[in-house]
Design a protein around this motif. Structure first.
Motif, PDB file in Angstrom:
ATOM      1  N   SER A  69       4.694  -7.757   4.920  1.00 44.66           N
ATOM      2  CA  SER A  69       3.259  -7.639   5.160  1.00 44.66           C
ATOM      3  C   SER A  69       2.755  -6.206   4.984  1.00 44.66           C
ATOM      4  N   ARG A  70       3.660  -5.254   4.944  1.00 38.92           N
ATOM      5  CA  ARG A  70       3.335  -3.827   4.806  1.00 38.92           C
ATOM      6  C   ARG A  70       2.432  -3.329   5.935  1.00 38.92           C
ATOM      7  N   ASN A  71       2.560  -3.921   7.086  1.00 33.88           N
ATOM      8  CA  ASN A  71       1.836  -3.446   8.263  1.00 33.88           C
ATOM      9  C   ASN A  71       2.763  -2.472   8.983  1.00 33.88           C
ATOM     10  N   PHE A  72       2.342  -1.215   9.059  1.00 33.24           N
ATOM     11  CA  PHE A  72       3.208  -0.179   9.607  1.00 33.24           C
ATOM     12  C   PHE A  72       3.475  -0.358  11.098  1.00 33.24           C
ATOM     13  N   SER A  73       2.647  -1.125  11.803  1.00 35.56           N
ATOM     14  CA  SER A  73       2.922  -1.338  13.225  1.00 35.56           C
ATOM     15  C   SER A  73       4.171  -2.200  13.413  1.00 35.56           C
ATOM     16  N   ILE A  74       4.437  -3.104  12.480  1.00 32.34           N
ATOM     17  CA  ILE A  74       5.680  -3.888  12.534  1.00 32.34           C
ATOM     18  C   ILE A  74       6.879  -2.962  12.339  1.00 32.34           C
ATOM     19  N   LEU A  82       5.554   8.110  13.652  1.00 31.64           N
ATOM     20  CA  LEU A  82       4.940   8.242  12.325  1.00 31.64           C
ATOM     21  C   LEU A  82       4.494   6.889  11.779  1.00 31.64           C
ATOM     22  N   PHE A  83       5.298   5.852  11.991  1.00 27.88           N
ATOM     23  CA  PHE A  83       4.895   4.513  11.535  1.00 27.88           C
ATOM     24  C   PHE A  83       3.618   4.061  12.241  1.00 27.88           C
ATOM     25  N   TYR A  84       3.547   4.261  13.556  1.00 26.23           N
ATOM     26  CA  TYR A  84       2.338   3.864  14.284  1.00 26.23           C
ATOM     27  C   TYR A  84       1.137   4.721  13.880  1.00 26.23           C
ATOM     28  N   ALA A  85       1.367   6.010  13.619  1.00 29.17           N
ATOM     29  CA  ALA A  85       0.267   6.873  13.172  1.00 29.17           C
ATOM     30  C   ALA A  85      -0.220   6.444  11.780  1.00 29.17           C
ATOM     31  N   LEU A  86       0.707   6.067  10.898  1.00 35.77           N
ATOM     32  CA  LEU A  86       0.310   5.569   9.578  1.00 35.77           C
ATOM     33  C   LEU A  86      -0.505   4.287   9.696  1.00 35.77           C
ATOM     34  N   ALA A  87      -0.107   3.412  10.597  1.00 31.34           N
ATOM     35  CA  ALA A  87      -0.881   2.185  10.826  1.00 31.34           C
ATOM     36  C   ALA A  87      -2.277   2.526  11.328  1.00 31.34           C
ATOM     37  N   GLY A  88      -2.368   3.517  12.198  1.00 30.61           N
ATOM     38  CA  GLY A  88      -3.672   3.943  12.692  1.00 30.61           C
ATOM     39  C   GLY A  88      -4.517   4.576  11.603  1.00 30.61           C
ATOM     40  N   LEU A  89      -3.904   5.411  10.768  1.00 32.83           N
ATOM     41  CA  LEU A  89      -4.636   6.059   9.673  1.00 32.83           C
ATOM     42  C   LEU A  89      -5.140   5.057   8.642  1.00 32.83           C
ATOM     43  N   LYS A  90      -4.330   4.032   8.385  1.00 34.08           N
ATOM     44  CA  LYS A  90      -4.724   3.002   7.423  1.00 34.08           C
ATOM     45  C   LYS A  90      -5.631   1.954   8.051  1.00 34.08           C
TER      46      LYS A  90
END
Length: 149
Positions: free
Chosen positions: A9-14, A121-129
């Protein structure tokens, strides 16, 4: 949705959530391993690593709040981390604690610090996107929580 579908799904929160699970394992194992040193300050950081593992466990596996007897204060504290940004901040703080363990010399706690900052970093990327926070169904997403209640 299967686990493979979640990763596709390319969801960084996962990705952040599963990296957090790896962080749980590392913090617990390395915390226990570093308790048996003769350096008092490193023992304190080892205990903090174990405590971090328990906090992350309750944050990343939400159905544990339903089945474990916890206080309402603890439940409210854990429920604060429902957004990508809050989780990124929490992981950054926990990682900073483990990075601070370098003041006692190099130890295996650095591995926990690296994994925790990757989760941040993964959670921050999810937030940024601007991706919505999605909890893995394998780790107790909404469907599992509803089955328990």
């Amino acid at each position: 949705m299967t686990l493979a579908d979640e990763f596709r799904s390319r969801n960084f929160s996962i990705y952040g959530q599963w990296t957090g699970v790896l962080g749980i394992i590392l913090c617990l194992a390395l915390g226990i391993a570093n308790i048996f040193t003769f350096h008092v300050v490193r023992i304190i950081f080892a205990v903090l690593a174990i405590a971090s593992a328990l906090v992350i466990l309750f944050i990343e596996v939400p159905w544990l709040l339903r089945i474990c007897p916890t206080s309402s204060v603890f439940d409210n504290f854990i429920r604060r981390f429902t957004t990508n940004w809050m989780r990124a901040a929490m992981y950054t703080g926990l990682s900073a604690i483990q990075w601070a363990s370098l003041c006692t010399g190099a130890s295996s706690l650095i591995a926990a610090a690296v994994v925790l900052i990757i989760a941040a970093l993964f959670y921050a990327l999810a937030g940024l996107k601007k991706q919505d926070f999605v909890s893995s169904k394998t780790l107790g997403g909404q469907s599992v929580v509803q089955m328990i209640v």
